[in-house]
Write an enzyme that holds these catalytic residues in place. Structure first.
Site, PDB file in Angstrom:
ATOM      1  CE  LYS A  79      -4.434   0.817   0.536  1.00  0.00           C
ATOM      2  NZ  LYS A  79      -5.544   0.455  -0.121  1.00  0.00           N
ATOM      3  N   GLY A 179     -26.003   0.815   2.884  1.00  0.00           N
ATOM      4  CA  GLY A 179     -24.775   1.505   2.009  1.00  0.00           C
ATOM      5  C   GLY A 179     -25.583   1.277   0.536  1.00  0.00           C
ATOM      6  N   GLY A 181     -24.430   2.580  -2.466  1.00  0.00           N
ATOM      7  CA  GLY A 181     -23.573   2.964  -3.728  1.00  0.00           C
ATOM      8  C   GLY A 181     -23.468   2.835  -5.149  1.00  0.00           C
ATOM      9  CB  VAL A 183     -20.405  -2.325  -3.635  1.00  0.00           C
ATOM     10  CG1 VAL A 183     -19.970  -3.714  -3.245  1.00  0.00           C
ATOM     11  CG2 VAL A 183     -19.333  -1.723  -4.086  1.00  0.00           C
TER      12      VAL A 183
HETATM   13  P1  NAD Z   1     -19.518   4.377  -2.541  1.00  0.00           P
HETATM   14  O1  NAD Z   1     -19.030   5.219  -1.457  1.00  0.00           O
HETATM   15  O2  NAD Z   1     -19.871   4.974  -3.716  1.00  0.00           O
HETATM   16  O3  NAD Z   1     -20.736   3.583  -1.356  1.00  0.00           O
HETATM   17  C1  NAD Z   1     -21.157   4.513  -0.098  1.00  0.00           C
HETATM   18  C2  NAD Z   1     -22.620   4.521   0.166  1.00  0.00           C
HETATM   19  O4  NAD Z   1     -22.804   4.141   1.847  1.00  0.00           O
HETATM   20  C3  NAD Z   1     -22.913   6.343  -0.014  1.00  0.00           C
HETATM   21  O5  NAD Z   1     -23.755   6.015  -1.165  1.00  0.00           O
HETATM   22  C4  NAD Z   1     -23.200   6.754   1.053  1.00  0.00           C
HETATM   23  O6  NAD Z   1     -24.136   7.593   1.152  1.00  0.00           O
HETATM   24  C5  NAD Z   1     -23.376   5.155   1.575  1.00  0.00           C
HETATM   25  N1  NAD Z   1     -23.438   5.433   3.103  1.00  0.00           N
HETATM   26  C6  NAD Z   1     -22.877   6.287   4.028  1.00  0.00           C
HETATM   27  N2  NAD Z   1     -22.601   6.361   5.656  1.00  0.00           N
HETATM   28  C7  NAD Z   1     -24.162   5.339   5.779  1.00  0.00           C
HETATM   29  C8  NAD Z   1     -24.361   5.436   6.519  1.00  0.00           C
HETATM   30  N3  NAD Z   1     -24.327   5.823   7.523  1.00  0.00           N
HETATM   31  N4  NAD Z   1     -25.468   4.410   6.580  1.00  0.00           N
HETATM   32  C9  NAD Z   1     -25.656   3.922   5.439  1.00  0.00           C
HETATM   33  N5  NAD Z   1     -25.664   4.146   4.066  1.00  0.00           N
HETATM   34  C10 NAD Z   1     -24.042   4.743   4.524  1.00  0.00           C
HETATM   35  O7  NAD Z   1     -18.443   2.945  -1.855  1.00  0.00           O
HETATM   36  P2  NAD Z   1     -18.619   1.844  -2.563  1.00  0.00           P
HETATM   37  O8  NAD Z   1     -16.944   1.325  -3.531  1.00  0.00           O
HETATM   38  O9  NAD Z   1     -19.815   1.111  -2.350  1.00  0.00           O
HETATM   39  O10 NAD Z   1     -17.965   0.514  -1.409  1.00  0.00           O
HETATM   40  C11 NAD Z   1     -18.839   0.349   0.140  1.00  0.00           C
HETATM   41  C12 NAD Z   1     -18.221  -0.347   0.773  1.00  0.00           C
HETATM   42  O11 NAD Z   1     -17.353  -1.699   0.021  1.00  0.00           O
HETATM   43  C13 NAD Z   1     -16.595   0.872   1.507  1.00  0.00           C
HETATM   44  O12 NAD Z   1     -16.426   0.692   3.206  1.00  0.00           O
HETATM   45  C14 NAD Z   1     -15.839   0.242   0.177  1.00  0.00           C
HETATM   46  O13 NAD Z   1     -14.458   0.433   1.556  1.00  0.00           O
HETATM   47  C15 NAD Z   1     -15.497  -1.408   0.354  1.00  0.00           C
HETATM   48  N6  NAD Z   1     -14.858  -2.296  -1.029  1.00  0.00           N
HETATM   49  C16 NAD Z   1     -15.285  -1.210  -2.477  1.00  0.00           C
HETATM   50  C17 NAD Z   1     -15.129  -1.949  -3.000  1.00  0.00           C
HETATM   51  C18 NAD Z   1     -15.014  -1.102  -4.123  1.00  0.00           C
HETATM   52  O14 NAD Z   1     -14.788  -2.135  -5.515  1.00  0.00           O
HETATM   53  N7  NAD Z   1     -16.028  -0.316  -4.346  1.00  0.00           N
HETATM   54  C19 NAD Z   1     -14.017  -2.686  -2.729  1.00  0.00           C
HETATM   55  C20 NAD Z   1     -13.896  -3.763  -1.574  1.00  0.00           C
HETATM   56  C21 NAD Z   1     -14.564  -2.893  -0.851  1.00  0.00           C
END
Ligand code: NAD
Length: 365
Positions: A79, A179, A181, A183
């Site tokens: 990292k 969430g 977002g 994913v």
């Molecule tokens: P993102 O930022 O697109 O989505 C996160 C969502 O969570 C947002 O819509 C936000 O409004 C919502 N959110 C924030 N606080 C909240 C709460 N208190 N209650 C409910 N919703 C809330 O992120 P993402 O890319 O979808 O990733 C989601 C999770 O998965 C993160 O923890 C990330 O570290 C993990 N992750 C993502 C990936 C990837 O490929 N994107 C890979 C591994 C792990």
């Protein structure tokens, strides 16, 4: 203090970099390269202190070793962190300078985007080094990793359901998704196609409305996400949502979602879930789809191959669950042990046919 921290976590190498003309300061941590070059994102963050930056990069790089190992990838864990404000301190020169530093590591570390960095930043890194992934599609990049992360998470949920509820189908089962977002929304698509009853919450009202319209999701409050009477709780937003406050509220029999660092205290809270009879799908195993995506970029990105590879997440989780049951240990401990076993086995395999060893054997003759 630095060596103490490095030795404690078993890192191979930690490199500090500095470009005084640009004010670029950062750290690359290479945790373990037994399986392959250390791959992990570059986080840009306004760290309060250099010590905070060091601890973060050490913690995150070690996590990458386990994630790559459990996913069966030929990658090590690494990292990078850049100390700075991603809103005001970014520039082409800064990321090119970072790229030159990465080039100097000779391929022992491969960078990617992470919190505070973007595809555009990685395109700038690429101008100075080939040891970068997560670049624009036009340069051969793999694009948004969320799609594969969601697919892998969906398969992980299916594995957990098969193991815990002895069901092959998700039809009629209920889930609360925290969430919606990148994913979470994609995951809801799979779950909805399979006929699940979906409850969801996001702090962004618009995303909830979108999910209600497209996928027939039922909106719940932020508190109800934990005590909803559902089969599965899927954390897809923040970390540390499984903690002293939430565990007593849970009515689900499975915790399986994409969020990183789901357990606030991994030892204590994995044991608490186990005691309550709740099956936990270890976060770094179920959400490895994103890493599988960028890994495929290294060999010339092919979407079908990446999705085929991510299908392994189902069996990987099944193996973790069986090991946990057999050895009566929490699933995250089973997962850690499986990752370590793979690294150790490959390490011992590599002790053969080493040029030095060959020379030694030849000499002995
Ligand atoms: P993102 O930022 O697109 O989505 C996160 C969502 O969570 C947002 O819509 C936000 O409004 C919502 N959110 C924030 N606080 C909240 C709460 N208190 N209650 C409910 N919703 C809330 O992120 P993402 O890319 O979808 O990733 C989601 C999770 O998965 C993160 O923890 C990330 O570290 C993990 N992750 C993502 C990936 C990837 O490929 N994107 C890979 C591994 C792990």
């Amino acid at each position: 203090m630095i060596f103490e921290e490095i030795i404690k976590r078993g890192h191979e190498q930690v490199s500090y970099f500095n470009d005084p003309t640009l004010g670029l300061k950062g750290i690359v941590a290479i945790h373990n390269t037994v399986l392959g070059p250390a791959l992990g994102g570059c986080r840009m963050w306004n760290y309060k202190s250099e010590e905070d930056a060091l601890i973060d990069v050490l913690r995150l790089s070690k996590g990458m070793t386990y994630k790559a190992a459990i996913a069966g990838l030929n990658l090590g864990g690494g990292k990078a962190v850049i100390i700075g404000d991603p809103k005001s301190d970014k520039s082409e020169e800064l990321f090119r300078s970072f790229g030159r530093f990465i080039e100097g590591l000779g391929g022992r570390y491969i960078t990617a985007e992470d919190v505070g960095t973007s595809i555009k930043d990685m395109d700038h890194v690429r101008m100075e080094t080939k040891y970068v992934t997560g670049i624009s599609k036009s340069f051969g990049g793999s694009g948004d990793p969320s799609l594969l992360t969601a697919f892998g998470t969906y398969l992980g949920i299916k594995a957990a359901v098969k193991f815990k509820l002895k069901k092959d189908s998700l039809e009629g089962l209920s889930i609360s998704v925290q969430g919606l977002g990148s994913v979470g929304m994609e995951l809801v698509k799979y779950l909805s196609n399979d006929g699940m009853k979906i409850f969801a919450y996001d702090i962004d009202e618009e995303l909830i409305s979108q999910a209600q319209e497209i996928y027939n999701v039922t909106k719940i409050s932020s508190d109800d996400i934990y005590n909803q009477d559902v089969d599965i709780y899927a954390p897809c937003a923040l970390g540390a949502t499984i903690n002293n406050q939430t565990i007593p509220l849970l009515k689900c029999s499975i915790v399986a979602g994409a969020a990183n660092n789901v357990l606030k205290d991994p030892k204590k809270h994995s044991e608490a879930l186990m005691k309550k009879g709740i099956l936990y799908a270890p976060d770094y195993a179920i959400n490895a789809g994103g890493l599988i995506n960028v890994y495929n970029e290294l060999e010339g990105y092919n979407r079908d191959r990446a999705f085929n590879q991510a299908e392994a997440i189902y069996d990987i989780l099944m193996d973790i669950f069986y090991k946990s049951e057999k050895e009566n240990i929490p699933t995250n401990v089973a997962s850690n042990r499986k990752a370590e076993e793979r690294i150790n086995k490959i390490a011992s395999l590599k002790s053969f046919y080493l040029p030095n060893r060959r020379k030694m054997i030849l000499k002995e003759r």
